[in-house]
Design an enzyme around this catalytic site. Structure first.
Site, PDB file in Angstrom:
ATOM      1  N   MET A 166      29.305 -11.797 -25.750  1.00 31.50           N
ATOM      2  CA  MET A 166      29.553 -11.362 -24.373  1.00 31.50           C
ATOM      3  C   MET A 166      30.870 -10.607 -24.251  1.00 31.50           C
ATOM      4  O   MET A 166      31.610 -10.786 -23.294  1.00 31.50           O
ATOM      5  CB  MET A 166      29.573 -12.582 -23.428  1.00 31.50           C
ATOM      6  CG  MET A 166      28.253 -13.323 -23.411  1.00 31.50           C
ATOM      7  SD  MET A 166      28.337 -14.915 -22.591  1.00 31.50           S
ATOM      8  CE  MET A 166      28.889 -15.977 -23.896  1.00 31.50           C
ATOM      9  N   PRO A 223      17.810 -14.475 -32.364  1.00 37.47           N
ATOM     10  CA  PRO A 223      18.418 -13.291 -31.741  1.00 37.47           C
ATOM     11  C   PRO A 223      17.426 -12.222 -31.301  1.00 37.47           C
ATOM     12  O   PRO A 223      17.817 -11.285 -30.610  1.00 37.47           O
ATOM     13  CB  PRO A 223      19.323 -12.753 -32.849  1.00 37.47           C
ATOM     14  CG  PRO A 223      18.725 -13.239 -34.115  1.00 37.47           C
ATOM     15  CD  PRO A 223      18.030 -14.523 -33.820  1.00 37.47           C
ATOM     16  N   ALA A 226      23.230 -15.326 -32.559  1.00 39.60           N
ATOM     17  CA  ALA A 226      23.382 -13.864 -32.604  1.00 39.60           C
ATOM     18  C   ALA A 226      24.369 -13.431 -33.675  1.00 39.60           C
ATOM     19  O   ALA A 226      24.139 -12.429 -34.359  1.00 39.60           O
ATOM     20  CB  ALA A 226      23.829 -13.357 -31.234  1.00 39.60           C
ATOM     21  N   GLY A 254      20.758  -6.641 -31.801  1.00 41.66           N
ATOM     22  CA  GLY A 254      20.630  -6.957 -33.225  1.00 41.66           C
ATOM     23  C   GLY A 254      19.302  -7.605 -33.578  1.00 41.66           C
ATOM     24  O   GLY A 254      18.721  -8.342 -32.784  1.00 41.66           O
ATOM     25  N   LYS A 283      19.217 -14.855 -15.560  1.00 38.43           N
ATOM     26  CA  LYS A 283      20.539 -14.894 -16.187  1.00 38.43           C
ATOM     27  C   LYS A 283      20.965 -13.533 -16.675  1.00 38.43           C
ATOM     28  O   LYS A 283      21.085 -13.287 -17.859  1.00 38.43           O
ATOM     29  CB  LYS A 283      20.564 -15.867 -17.369  1.00 38.43           C
ATOM     30  CG  LYS A 283      20.860 -17.265 -16.950  1.00 38.43           C
ATOM     31  CD  LYS A 283      21.752 -17.902 -17.952  1.00 38.43           C
ATOM     32  CE  LYS A 283      21.874 -19.365 -17.630  1.00 38.43           C
ATOM     33  NZ  LYS A 283      21.858 -20.202 -18.783  1.00 38.43           N
ATOM     34  N   GLY A 298      17.870 -17.888 -26.001  1.00 39.94           N
ATOM     35  CA  GLY A 298      18.181 -16.917 -27.052  1.00 39.94           C
ATOM     36  C   GLY A 298      19.128 -17.538 -28.068  1.00 39.94           C
ATOM     37  O   GLY A 298      19.927 -18.401 -27.728  1.00 39.94           O
ATOM     38  N   GLY A 299      19.016 -17.119 -29.298  1.00 39.75           N
ATOM     39  CA  GLY A 299      19.940 -17.587 -30.339  1.00 39.75           C
ATOM     40  C   GLY A 299      19.840 -19.077 -30.556  1.00 39.75           C
ATOM     41  O   GLY A 299      18.753 -19.635 -30.686  1.00 39.75           O
ATOM     42  N   ASP A 300      20.991 -19.737 -30.552  1.00 40.67           N
ATOM     43  CA  ASP A 300      21.048 -21.190 -30.733  1.00 40.67           C
ATOM     44  C   ASP A 300      21.458 -21.810 -29.395  1.00 40.67           C
ATOM     45  O   ASP A 300      22.385 -21.329 -28.761  1.00 40.67           O
ATOM     46  CB  ASP A 300      22.095 -21.503 -31.807  1.00 40.67           C
ATOM     47  CG  ASP A 300      22.184 -22.997 -32.072  1.00 40.67           C
ATOM     48  OD1 ASP A 300      21.618 -23.438 -33.075  1.00 40.67           O
ATOM     49  OD2 ASP A 300      22.803 -23.714 -31.262  1.00 40.67           O
ATOM     50  N   GLU A 312       4.522 -24.292 -69.432  1.00 37.95           N
ATOM     51  CA  GLU A 312       4.928 -24.492 -68.044  1.00 37.95           C
ATOM     52  C   GLU A 312       3.766 -24.938 -67.147  1.00 37.95           C
ATOM     53  O   GLU A 312       3.906 -25.842 -66.323  1.00 37.95           O
ATOM     54  CB  GLU A 312       5.433 -23.155 -67.532  1.00 37.95           C
ATOM     55  CG  GLU A 312       6.574 -23.244 -66.568  1.00 37.95           C
ATOM     56  CD  GLU A 312       7.008 -21.850 -66.203  1.00 37.95           C
ATOM     57  OE1 GLU A 312       6.616 -21.394 -65.125  1.00 37.95           O
ATOM     58  OE2 GLU A 312       7.689 -21.193 -67.020  1.00 37.95           O
ATOM     59  N   VAL A 313       2.603 -24.290 -67.380  1.00 34.47           N
ATOM     60  CA  VAL A 313       1.452 -24.615 -66.524  1.00 34.47           C
ATOM     61  C   VAL A 313       1.002 -26.053 -66.780  1.00 34.47           C
ATOM     62  O   VAL A 313       0.749 -26.827 -65.849  1.00 34.47           O
ATOM     63  CB  VAL A 313       0.277 -23.649 -66.793  1.00 34.47           C
ATOM     64  CG1 VAL A 313      -0.863 -23.913 -65.846  1.00 34.47           C
ATOM     65  CG2 VAL A 313       0.744 -22.209 -66.690  1.00 34.47           C
ATOM     66  N   ASP A 337      14.815 -17.138 -20.444  1.00 35.69           N
ATOM     67  CA  ASP A 337      15.672 -16.210 -19.728  1.00 35.69           C
ATOM     68  C   ASP A 337      15.681 -14.838 -20.377  1.00 35.69           C
ATOM     69  O   ASP A 337      14.938 -14.568 -21.310  1.00 35.69           O
ATOM     70  CB  ASP A 337      17.077 -16.786 -19.524  1.00 35.69           C
ATOM     71  CG  ASP A 337      17.629 -17.395 -20.774  1.00 35.69           C
ATOM     72  OD1 ASP A 337      17.607 -16.697 -21.805  1.00 35.69           O
ATOM     73  OD2 ASP A 337      18.061 -18.558 -20.725  1.00 35.69           O
TER      74      ASP A 337
END
Ligand code: SAH
Length: 461
Positions: free
Chosen positions: A385, A227, A334, A414, A272, A303-305, A22-23, A250
């Site tokens: 939310m 998240p 999230a 989370g 926000k 935050g998140g996407d 392999e090497v 935010d």
């Protein structure tokens, strides 16, 4: 300096790999990348390696080692699993002044092979002088995160324009200033983001300007910060965070993540809270435009996407109207972050074939969802939310036929060290927020997959 760093030209040069495992196969691949003319010497050879040899015009000699085989060879890699043979190869090669590397035995040979960050034609080689290959690999992994995958494209672009730039900017100082601006500005970013044509035409355009006029335009990076756990940032997010001049963030962006922004970048908190926006959305949109027009690299960190309940679309709408370059960097949303860290697979062959991301909060404060579409067998609901409207949510779902005992969970904060997961059923869901004093942000997950939490929960904070 235990080893002298250099980059060797091996195109069409005769090289020998001794070994069939392999090497040896891995080393052969590396030599092939450099265009070497490789001979492999092995008594026994792994079948996949033999196939590589056939496919790449490698001369394969199935025989034992014989010093005569070093004739005409310029570089040897000894990679058998027999130390004595490896050492013998090294001795013979050194006696003939042939470059030799012995795998796992740097002292016997004349060169070692570095860990490489490959952004062809840009190559970064890391060596610890043979002290610790693991350390070299770790260092390489860090560099991988910092250097965009498409850095090579940038190098190719520069070489294509080198003569033209030389003509346009006769002094070294001006040329250097020009390239510095290009390499740190929107043109480079466009290239990394896959907008090659645009980058090319902008570069042509810049070249047509005088140095006096040459100014760097601003740009906006709309970046998903994930998240909460900073480890969940993408490489690109981190890189842009470290080059931005100003950042707008935010409440949802965890402080540990804001910490990772370049130290001297200006930070603007745009708030926000639920129904208490510190800066109205229109003003945020306008601020992004104004800052970019001042020539700044503006990071809009969310935050998140940014494209999942993140108003990303609204924010870039105005940018595109003003022709301001922007790019969007996805983040872990999230729902996936909370689900993974709570041990609740959003889909599962036995429990759910689909998953809906829904919001429990509309612009006017009401909840107006297509309830019957939500109440479907084998489907998971991920509610953003949703805590404030949790009683309406529970009531309407049951009214539209969801069984009372359908498992449900609330995941608070989370992926962070404050994460809490509360499981219940859809009927009793509304009792949870008060009973446990649930804090924002929190995510509701409803569906049979929630029953897996007990078994699959792994994140201990
Ligand atoms: N764009 C974001 C969502 C913004 S909406 C994303 O893709 O994740 C804000 C809602 O996201 C919060 O009210 C909450 O329901 C959810 N949320 C965001 N971060 C969360 C976290 N760490 N834990 C639980 N829920 C979270």
């Amino acid at each position: 300096m235990p080893y002298f760093p250099l980059f060797l030209k091996l195109q069409d040069r005769p090289c020998l790999v001794v070994g069939g495992g392999e090497v040896a196969a891995r080393k052969t691949q590396q030599l092939l990348k450099a265009g070497a003319q490789v001979t492999v010497l092995a008594l026994e050879i792994a079948s996949s390696f033999e196939k590589t040899c056939q496919e790449n015009d490698i001369v394969l000699k199935k025989q034992g080692y014989d010093p005569a085989l070093l004739e005409g060879i310029e570089l040897v890699i000894a990679a058998t699993d027999n130390n004595n043979i490896n050492k013998q190869v090294a001795r013979d090669a050194l006696a003939k002044s042939i470059l030799v590397n012995v795998v796992d035995d740097p002292d016997s040979g004349s060169f070692i092979m570095p860990s490489v960050v490959d952004r062809n034609p840009v190559m970064i080689a890391v060596s610890t002088g043979g002290a610790s290959p693991v350390l070299a690999r770790l260092l390489r992994a860090r560099l991988e995160t910092l250097i965009p995958a498409s850095y090579g494209k940038l190098a190719s672009l520069i070489s294509r324009f080198r003569d033209k730039v030389k003509k346009q900017f006769p002094t070294i100082r001006d040329r250097r200033r020009f390239w510095e601006k290009i390499l740190q500005g929107p043109i480079a970013e466009m290239l990394y983001a896959g907008q090659e044509k645009k980058a090319l035409s902008l570069l042509e355009q810049q070249l047509d300007q005088d140095m006096q006029e040459f100014k760097s335009d601003g740009e906006v990076y709309l970046v998903g910060g994930g998240p909460g756990d900073p480890d969940l940032l993408t490489f690109r997010a981190l890189r842009l965070m470290q080059q931005a001049d100003v950042v707008l963030y935010d409440r949802l962006v965890a402080p540990e993540i804001v910490e990772l922004v370049r130290k001297d970048a200006e930070r603007i908190y745009v708030g926000k809270e639920r129904s208490n926006h510190s800066l109205p959305q229109q003003e945020i949109n306008q601020l992004l435009v104004d800052l970019a027009k001042q020539g700044k690299r503006v990071l809009r960190l969310k935050g998140g996407d940014p494209f999942i309940f993140g108003r990303g679309g609204e924010e870039i709408d105005l940018l595109s109207k003003h022709d301001i370059p922007f790019q969007i960097v996805p983040g872990i949303t999230a729902a996936s972050g909370c689900a993974s860290y709570a041990g609740i697979p959003l889909t599962h062959r036995d429990f759910a074939q689909s998953c809906l991301f829904i919001t429990g909060h509309l612009k006017d404060g009401s909840i107006n969802l297509n309830w019957s579409a939500l109440v479907q067998p084998q489907q998971t609901l991920a509610v953003y939310m949703g805590t404030h409207g949790v009683d309406v949510l529970s009531r309407e779902l049951m009214k539209h036929g969801m069984p009372d005992l359908t498992p449900a969970a609330i995941v608070q904060q989370g992926t962070t060290s404050e994460q809490r997961v509360y499981t219940t059923n859809v009927k009793e869901l509304p009792e949870i927020p008060d009973k446990y004093d649930i804090k924002p942000p929190s995510m509701i997950i409803i569906g049979d997959v929630v029953s897996l939490h007990d078994k699959l929960s792994w994140f201990k904070n």
